[in-house]
Design a protein around this motif. Sequence first.
Motif, PDB file in Angstrom:
ATOM      1  N   VAL A   1       0.943  -1.077   0.188  1.00  0.00           N
ATOM      2  CA  VAL A   1      -0.125   0.287   0.611  1.00  0.00           C
ATOM      3  C   VAL A   1       1.226   0.716   0.137  1.00  0.00           C
TER       4      VAL A   1
ATOM      5  N   ASP B   1      -5.565   2.489  -1.883  1.00  0.00           N
ATOM      6  CA  ASP B   1      -5.144   1.360  -1.189  1.00  0.00           C
ATOM      7  C   ASP B   1      -5.541   0.961   0.284  1.00  0.00           C
ATOM      8  N   VAL B   2      -5.129   2.016   1.020  1.00  0.00           N
ATOM      9  CA  VAL B   2      -6.129   1.438   2.663  1.00  0.00           C
ATOM     10  C   VAL B   2      -7.240   0.760   2.316  1.00  0.00           C
TER      11      VAL B   2
ATOM     12  N   TYR C   1      -8.020  -6.622  -4.672  1.00  0.00           N
ATOM     13  CA  TYR C   1      -7.365  -5.618  -4.261  1.00  0.00           C
ATOM     14  C   TYR C   1      -6.990  -5.053  -6.060  1.00  0.00           C
TER      15      TYR C   1
ATOM     16  N   ARG D   1      -6.721  -1.861  -8.046  1.00  0.00           N
ATOM     17  CA  ARG D   1      -6.113  -0.243  -7.446  1.00  0.00           C
ATOM     18  C   ARG D   1      -4.811  -0.064  -8.661  1.00  0.00           C
TER      19      ARG D   1
END
Length: 187
Positions: free
Chosen positions: A81, A102-103, A128, A132
Motif C-alpha cells: 500500500v 489503497d488502504v 485488490y 488498485r
Amino acid sequence: QALPKLFEGDTAQNTPVTNILYGMERVVDSLQYGLGMKHFNDFESVFLAPPRVKLVVSPKFTFPLSCYTASNFSQGRVALVGDAAHVVHPLAGQGLNLGLKDVDALVGTIQKSFESGMDVATFLETDYETNRQLEVNGAVQGINALHEVFGRKEAAAVHAKSLGMQFVQHVGPVRRQLASIAAGLFP
C-alpha cells in the motif's frame, strides 16, 4: 402594519429586527476586542525580521522527480500500500490520495474475505490487485501527462496550455470533474 412585518420571518430568530440586533452586537464586540488588543499596534516589538544568511555551509541539493509503480501490489497474503506500491512525484499532489485509496481498498478486501469465511489471499489477487493497479496506473499516466505538458517551453505549447487552462476555468462541469479527480474521488 409595517411594524409587525419587521418581526416576521421564516423563523422567530430570522427577522429583520433580530438581524439588525445581531449585527449591532457584533460591532460592539469588535470594538471591545479591538480596544483590548490595542497593544498589538506596536508592530516593531511583535514582528521581527528573519536573520540574514551570512554563510552557506553545504552545496545545494536537488532531488529528481520520480515515478515508480510495483509490478504486483500483492502476492500471497502480503499487500503493498502507499509508497510501497507506488511512488509518484508531488507534481499533482496525489501520493497521499492514492495511498489512502489503497488502504480503503485493502480494508474492503479484508472485510470481504472475513464475511465470506475465505482466506484473504483469495481476494487480494482478484479484487485488490486488479482494482488498485487499474486506478493507480490511470493516475500515474495522468500525472506523467501533466508533467510532460507543463514541462514544455515551446511557444505553441505555452499557448495551448493557456488555452486549455482557460477552458477548464470557464467550463464548470470540466472544472468540477478535474477537481474531484484531484481530490481522490475518481469517477
